[in-house]
Design a protein around this motif. Structure first.
Motif, PDB file in Angstrom:
ATOM      1  N   ARG A 101       0.818  -1.211   0.000  1.00 33.46           N
ATOM      2  CA  ARG A 101       0.000   0.000   0.000  1.00 33.46           C
ATOM      3  C   ARG A 101       0.852   1.262   0.000  1.00 33.46           C
ATOM      4  N   ASP A 102       2.032   1.216   0.623  1.00 29.38           N
ATOM      5  CA  ASP A 102       2.866   2.413   0.699  1.00 29.38           C
ATOM      6  C   ASP A 102       3.898   2.460  -0.421  1.00 29.38           C
ATOM      7  N   GLN A 121       5.967   5.924  -0.998  1.00 27.72           N
ATOM      8  CA  GLN A 121       5.154   7.133  -1.054  1.00 27.72           C
ATOM      9  C   GLN A 121       5.389   8.062   0.129  1.00 27.72           C
ATOM     10  N   ARG A 122       6.118   7.601   1.148  1.00 28.31           N
ATOM     11  CA  ARG A 122       6.409   8.442   2.299  1.00 28.31           C
ATOM     12  C   ARG A 122       7.883   8.308   2.639  1.00 28.31           C
ATOM     13  N   THR A 176      -2.307  -9.104   0.426  1.00 24.49           N
ATOM     14  CA  THR A 176      -3.075  -8.493   1.514  1.00 24.49           C
ATOM     15  C   THR A 176      -2.534  -7.103   1.776  1.00 24.49           C
ATOM     16  N   SER A 177      -3.383  -6.132   1.888  1.00 23.38           N
ATOM     17  CA  SER A 177      -2.975  -4.733   2.049  1.00 23.38           C
ATOM     18  C   SER A 177      -2.239  -4.579   3.362  1.00 23.38           C
ATOM     19  N   SER A 226       7.547  -3.173   6.792  1.00 21.19           N
ATOM     20  CA  SER A 226       8.954  -2.830   6.637  1.00 21.19           C
ATOM     21  C   SER A 226       9.781  -4.001   6.170  1.00 21.19           C
ATOM     22  N   GLY A 227       9.172  -5.122   5.896  1.00 21.70           N
ATOM     23  CA  GLY A 227       9.931  -6.282   5.439  1.00 21.70           C
ATOM     24  C   GLY A 227      10.500  -6.098   4.063  1.00 21.70           C
ATOM     25  N   TYR A 228      10.040  -5.093   3.304  1.00 23.21           N
ATOM     26  CA  TYR A 228      10.533  -4.855   1.954  1.00 23.21           C
ATOM     27  C   TYR A 228      11.207  -3.488   1.917  1.00 23.21           C
TER      28      TYR A 228
END
Length: 403
Positions: free
Chosen positions: A109-110, A161-162, A183-184, A189-191
């Motif tokens: 999502r981010d 995005q942030r 899943t959203s 932070s795993g990626y």
């Protein structure tokens, strides 16, 4: 279905289970490729533990849904000396491994997909040269993942995005999450991924094989080697396509020649059958001619003495006499048949001219027709008996005709 932290043995058991299923729940792969698919996935998970084999429902562009194998997880890449994990899904389509898999970048999502990326479209579909030049059976998933890591390192497809709190994240292998990335927010932070100051996009990536100051000589050599290999693969692939087109054209010409030969074979067989039928008809006519010749020769022998005896005045009515009972009966029946035919003709003329009442005409025609029928039936039986007698006579004199 698959443990959260699968080891190599658990992956082997999982793949053996799903690939050995039969019936409606069986995966849509051909039996002769299932073992190779299993080996490809095992090699991939051994080389890239962050990719986990699963089964999930894949939706085609035409709306069809099918249960397929996938490798879900992350592919590591190095960008500006920092290692990041790019979430991807590698779908093994029905025709795999004869055709390349379908690879998607799976942003969380981010994350956002880079605009106008060279190898990733806005939907996340990946189209790199390795997929376009896929060659069965040499191409495999391990080389595909390595090519993805190399290409993504030169031009990252995803950005955050942030802003990240730390500009230089450090890669730890245990940070890669193997949960379902669809899943959203499940990746979190795993990626780790490249961070830039919003709203600007990162500077252009260096060209293929080039360096930006931090790229070592080994990377340049590796890039050059990849370029040479890709060029060779493209050349071989083009030669194979040209050879395939040539062979297909030759096969088409051979098929056309085969169709012409088959058509000619049918024409020859048809002509041969007609010739055989004509030969049988000629043999039947020859038998009839031989029978008539025998009859004429017999009559000439019987009447030759009369001419030699000095008989000058021959009565025409007595020239042809019936030599046996069958001939006499045939003569009588034929004469009666023709006489009745003449009488019926005369009756027709009489009733047309009004010389005879119509009811009397019908009674006479009925009686005459009945008599004519019996005469014709008798003549047919006599003719059959005469034919049998002639055949027997010819069979008795067969050696005479053969000589």
């Amino acid at each position: 279905m698959v443990p959260a932290t699968p080891n190599h043995q658990a992956i082997q058991q999982f793949l053996s289970s799903v690939l050995s299923q039969r019936g409606p729940s069986a995966l849509p792969y051909t039996e002769d490729t299932k073992w190779l698919i299993r080996q490809h996935l095992l090699s991939l998970t051994s080389t890239f533990p962050s990719l986990e084999p699963k089964t999930a429902t894949f939706t085609h562009n035409d709306g069809r849904t099918v249960n397929l194998l996938q490798a879900d997880g992350t592919v590591p890449m190095t960008f500006e000396s920092v290692t990041y994990n790019i979430p991807v899904i590698i779908w093994l389509i029905e025709s795999y491994p004869r055709h390349p898999p379908c690879v998607y970048v799976n942003p969380t999502r981010d994350m956002v997909i880079k605009r106008s990326h060279s190898f990733v479209n806005p939907s996340g579909l990946v189209a790199i040269p390795y997929l376009q030049n896929w060659i069965y059976p040499s191409s495999n998933l391990v080389d595909l993942a390595r090519e993805l890591s190399l290409i993504f390192g030169r031009d990252p497809p995803l950005f955050s995005q942030r802003p990240r709190p730390s500009p230089n994240p450090v890669y730890h292998p245990n940070q890669s999450s193997l949960t379902n990335s669809s899943t959203s927010g499940s990746v979190g932070s795993g990626y780790p991924r490249p961070m830039v100051r919003p709203p600007q996009y990162p500077p252009p990536s260096p060209p293929y094989g080039g360096g930006v100051g931090k790229v070592g000589t080994e990377d340049a050599e590796e890039v050059y080697k990849r370029n040479v290999i890709n060029k060779l693969v493209e050349t071989v692939h083009g030669d194979m396509l040209l050879l395939r087109k040539t062979r297909e054209a030759e096969m088409e010409s051979l098929f056309s020649a085969q169709a012409v030969l088959r058509r000619r074979e049918e024409e020859v067989n048809k002509g041969l059958k007609e010739m055989r039928d004509e030969m049988e008809g000629l043999e039947s006519q020859l038998q009839a001619v031989l029978m008539n010749t025998d009859v004429l020769e017999t009559w000439v022998r019987q009447n030759e003495g009369k001419l030699k005896g000095g008989m000058k005045d021959i009565d025409v009515d007595k020239a042809f006499e019936c030599v046996d009972v069958l001939s006499k009966q045939m003569l009588e029946c034929t004469a009666a048949d023709m006489a009745i035919e003449d009488v019926v003709y005369s009756l027709d003329k009489a009733v047309q001219e009004g010389a005879m009442p119509f009811d009397q005409y019908l009674r006479n025609v009925r009686l005459l027709s009945r008599e004519q029928f019996f005469n014709r039936a008798t003549a047919a039986k006599v003719r059959a008996a005469q034919m049998q007698a002639h055949v027997a006579s010819m069979a008795a004199r067969a050696p005479h005709y053969a000589s």
